[in-house]
Design an enzyme around this catalytic site. Structure first.
Site, PDB file in Angstrom:
ATOM      1  N   HIS A  24     -76.715  -7.293 102.659  1.00  0.00           N
ATOM      2  CA  HIS A  24     -75.554  -7.499 103.529  1.00  0.00           C
ATOM      3  C   HIS A  24     -74.326  -7.628 102.626  1.00  0.00           C
ATOM      4  O   HIS A  24     -74.445  -8.068 101.479  1.00  0.00           O
ATOM      5  CB  HIS A  24     -75.806  -8.797 104.296  1.00  0.00           C
ATOM      6  CG  HIS A  24     -74.805  -9.130 105.353  1.00  0.00           C
ATOM      7  ND1 HIS A  24     -73.591  -9.712 105.075  1.00  0.00           N
ATOM      8  CD2 HIS A  24     -74.844  -8.996 106.710  1.00  0.00           C
ATOM      9  CE1 HIS A  24     -72.935  -9.920 106.214  1.00  0.00           C
ATOM     10  NE2 HIS A  24     -73.677  -9.496 107.219  1.00  0.00           N
ATOM     11  N   ASP A  31     -81.182 -14.719 100.225  1.00  0.00           N
ATOM     12  CA  ASP A  31     -80.357 -14.720 101.426  1.00  0.00           C
ATOM     13  C   ASP A  31     -81.323 -14.793 102.608  1.00  0.00           C
ATOM     14  O   ASP A  31     -81.996 -13.820 102.938  1.00  0.00           O
ATOM     15  CB  ASP A  31     -79.511 -13.438 101.435  1.00  0.00           C
ATOM     16  CG  ASP A  31     -78.773 -13.242 102.747  1.00  0.00           C
ATOM     17  OD1 ASP A  31     -79.042 -13.980 103.715  1.00  0.00           O
ATOM     18  OD2 ASP A  31     -77.928 -12.332 102.801  1.00  0.00           O
ATOM     19  N   GLN A  86     -81.593 -13.742 107.825  1.00  0.00           N
ATOM     20  CA  GLN A  86     -82.428 -13.075 108.840  1.00  0.00           C
ATOM     21  C   GLN A  86     -83.879 -13.530 108.775  1.00  0.00           C
ATOM     22  O   GLN A  86     -84.724 -13.006 109.515  1.00  0.00           O
ATOM     23  CB  GLN A  86     -82.381 -11.553 108.656  1.00  0.00           C
ATOM     24  CG  GLN A  86     -81.013 -10.960 108.862  1.00  0.00           C
ATOM     25  CD  GLN A  86     -80.527 -11.074 110.309  1.00  0.00           C
ATOM     26  OE1 GLN A  86     -81.313 -11.209 111.245  1.00  0.00           O
ATOM     27  NE2 GLN A  86     -79.225 -11.025 110.490  1.00  0.00           N
ATOM     28  N   LYS A 106     -77.937 -18.257 113.373  1.00  0.00           N
ATOM     29  CA  LYS A 106     -79.002 -17.250 113.503  1.00  0.00           C
ATOM     30  C   LYS A 106     -80.354 -17.898 113.750  1.00  0.00           C
ATOM     31  O   LYS A 106     -81.373 -17.232 113.826  1.00  0.00           O
ATOM     32  CB  LYS A 106     -79.032 -16.373 112.255  1.00  0.00           C
ATOM     33  CG  LYS A 106     -77.768 -15.513 112.128  1.00  0.00           C
ATOM     34  CD  LYS A 106     -77.887 -14.525 111.020  1.00  0.00           C
ATOM     35  CE  LYS A 106     -76.530 -14.018 110.550  1.00  0.00           C
ATOM     36  NZ  LYS A 106     -76.034 -12.874 111.292  1.00  0.00           N
ATOM     37  N   CYS A 148     -72.605  -4.638 108.603  1.00  0.00           N
ATOM     38  CA  CYS A 148     -72.148  -5.242 107.342  1.00  0.00           C
ATOM     39  C   CYS A 148     -73.092  -4.878 106.193  1.00  0.00           C
ATOM     40  O   CYS A 148     -73.359  -5.709 105.309  1.00  0.00           O
ATOM     41  CB  CYS A 148     -72.008  -6.757 107.448  1.00  0.00           C
ATOM     42  SG  CYS A 148     -70.776  -7.268 108.624  1.00  0.00           S
TER      43      CYS A 148
HETATM   44  N1  PMP Z   1     -76.878 -12.022 105.083  1.00  0.00           N
HETATM   45  C1  PMP Z   1     -77.544 -11.397 106.062  1.00  0.00           C
HETATM   46  C2  PMP Z   1     -78.844 -10.720 105.727  1.00  0.00           C
HETATM   47  C3  PMP Z   1     -77.047 -11.409 107.358  1.00  0.00           C
HETATM   48  O1  PMP Z   1     -77.717 -10.783 108.324  1.00  0.00           O
HETATM   49  C4  PMP Z   1     -75.835 -12.070 107.626  1.00  0.00           C
HETATM   50  C5  PMP Z   1     -75.241 -12.092 109.018  1.00  0.00           C
HETATM   51  N2  PMP Z   1     -75.262 -10.851 109.669  1.00  0.00           N
HETATM   52  C6  PMP Z   1     -75.184 -12.713 106.581  1.00  0.00           C
HETATM   53  C7  PMP Z   1     -75.736 -12.667 105.318  1.00  0.00           C
HETATM   54  C8  PMP Z   1     -73.900 -13.450 106.772  1.00  0.00           C
HETATM   55  O2  PMP Z   1     -74.084 -14.550 107.609  1.00  0.00           O
HETATM   56  P1  PMP Z   1     -72.822 -15.382 108.104  1.00  0.00           P
HETATM   57  O3  PMP Z   1     -71.872 -14.378 108.699  1.00  0.00           O
HETATM   58  O4  PMP Z   1     -73.377 -16.306 109.130  1.00  0.00           O
HETATM   59  O5  PMP Z   1     -72.246 -16.068 106.931  1.00  0.00           O
END
Ligand code: PMP
Length: 417
Positions: free
Chosen positions: A133, A210, A213, A236, A374
């Site tokens: 991401h 990270d 997910q 999430k 993203c």
């Molecule tokens: N890493 C991953 C794998 C994600 O899916 C996301 C959110 N789509 C993020 C980081 C970022 O999370 P946040 O916007 O809640 O900071």
């Protein structure tokens, strides 16, 4: 390990009971019942979480760590109690290893700036994967710009699986951190994080996972994993927005300088010299998201009460059903077909842009994400501008998959193919 078939998959009445916990699922959109398949972006909240936030503001609102009065002490107790419950959920060694942040993005930026930036030199390397991401790419690019270090990217294959041999080749004496996603948001791939960590540690390289997910879908035991950092977002995992967690081993946190300065992160301040607070407060400058932290702990209690393994079995069944159903839809191609996958089905329609698919699905009441998620480099890797992503959570059902497939028929009709 027990084969999945022999374990009980939660039955329809059980799922119906879970669904009752989420009031928003009764919403109708465009005159149709909401089919919420955008859980990768954010999950819905159970009544228990909504009530916990409300209850906090109704009965316990005060600033933490600084009041002698009863209400402040109560708020502090609830806030620190939330930290302890979150530590226990992750099986952290101690609550002080839990730093409250706004979310995964902030957690990764904290590690990049506080831990890595200070100990990385020109020519050193940061190792990430090709399925990250943007939140696990850009903070490292910033560090590289600031220090002259180099970002290196472990490739993935056509199924969206990490090239493990390339990883083994690419990690070396110059690597200062490995930062990889536990589960890919764009592809659903579950990475072999235990093996990645073993190899990194054999090279004395710390690992950040990270977990944005992962944490709501697979069991996470930070001590068993032995990861150095684990980042996730409350929203999430059925918790509030604006709150997240950085787990880090205590000795690492102790060695890291503060990231932001302000109230609460200090022990004493003069114009000449400031003495910092202990961990984890050293990293929590300013008034924190108290209600959010409490709400997140309640969300984790909720998940724990059902059982992450039970949720995982239900979602594995949904993934199998959704994959089969979507494979049967004409002109649809799945993007992300790794063997080990979380319940995320990303796809393209060969003739219709993802945004148009998403719009038609929306008119059928089906909420999916359409775009680059993203994860633009993932789109580039697969040569597509965007995908449609259906991502599942504990309250999704076989009927939701049927609604998705029916809505895909509508796409065919509208575009006359
Ligand atoms: N890493 C991953 C794998 C994600 O899916 C996301 C959110 N789509 C993020 C980081 C970022 O999370 P946040 O916007 O809640 O900071």
């Amino acid at each position: 390990m027990t084969p999945i078939e022999s374990l009980t998959i939660p039955d329809a009445p059980t799922i119906a009971r879970w669904r009752d916990d989420f009031p928003i699922l009764r919403t109708r959109v465009h005159g149709k019942p909401l089919v919420y398949l955008d859980n990768g972006a954010t999950t819905q909240k159970p009544t228990a979480v909504i009530e916990a936030e409300r209850d906090y503001y109704m009965h316990a609102n005060a600033n933490v760590h600084r009041g002698v009065h009863w209400l402040s002490q109560r708020a502090t107790r609830d806030y620190e109690g939330a930290r302890a419950r979150i530590a226990s959920f992750l099986n952290a060694a101690q609550p002080e290893e839990i730093v409250f942040v706004r979310g995964t993005t902030e957690a990764i930026n904290l590690v990049a700036q506080s831990d890595v930036r200070g100990r990385i030199k020109p020519g050193d390397e940061i190792l990430i994967s090709a399925m990250e991401h943007h939140s696990n790419i850009v903070p490292w690019q910033l560090v590289c710009e600031q220090t002259g270090a180099q970002l290196r990217v472990v490739p993935i294959d056509d199924s969206g699986t990490l090239d493990f041999e390339a990883y083994e080749r690419m990690i070396n004496a110059r690597t200062r951190i490995v930062a990889v996603t536990h589960v890919s948001n764009a592809l659903g791939t579950i990475n072999p994080v235990e093996r990645l960590i073993d190899i990194a540690h054999a090279h004395d390289v710390p690992v950040l996972l990270d977990g944005a997910q992962a944490v709501a879908h697979v069991p996470v035991d930070v001590r068993a994993l032995d990861c150095d950092f684990y980042a996730f977002s409350g929203h999430k995992i059925y918790g509030p927005t604006g709150i997240g967690v950085l787990y880090a081993k205590a000795n690492r946190l102790k060695a890291m300088p503060p990231w932001q300065g302000g109230g609460d992160m200090i022990r004493s301040v003069t114009f000449e010299r400031t003495e910092y607070n202990d961990i984890p407060w050293k990293f929590e400058a300013g008034t924190p998201n108290i209600a959010g932290a409490i709400g997140l702990a309640v969300a984790l209690d909720y998940v724990r009460a059902i059982g992450i393994e039970v949720i995982g079995r239900h979602e594995a069944q949904l993934l199998a059903d959704a994959t089969e159903a979507m494979r049967a839809v004409p002109r649809v191609r799945l993007i992300g077909t790794a063997q080990d996958k979380a319940a995320i089905v990303s796809f393209v329609h060969e003739d219709v842009h993802a945004h148009d698919v998403g719009t038609i699905l929306d008119h059928c009441g089906v909420a999916v994400r359409a775009g680059h998620h993203c994860a633009m480099p993932v789109m580039q890797r697969f040569g597509v501008p965007a995908t449609v992503r259906a991502s599942f959570a504990l309250y999704n059902t076989r009927e939701d998959i049927d609604a998705l497939v029916a809505a895909m028929r509508k796409v065919q009709e509208v575009f006359g193919r």
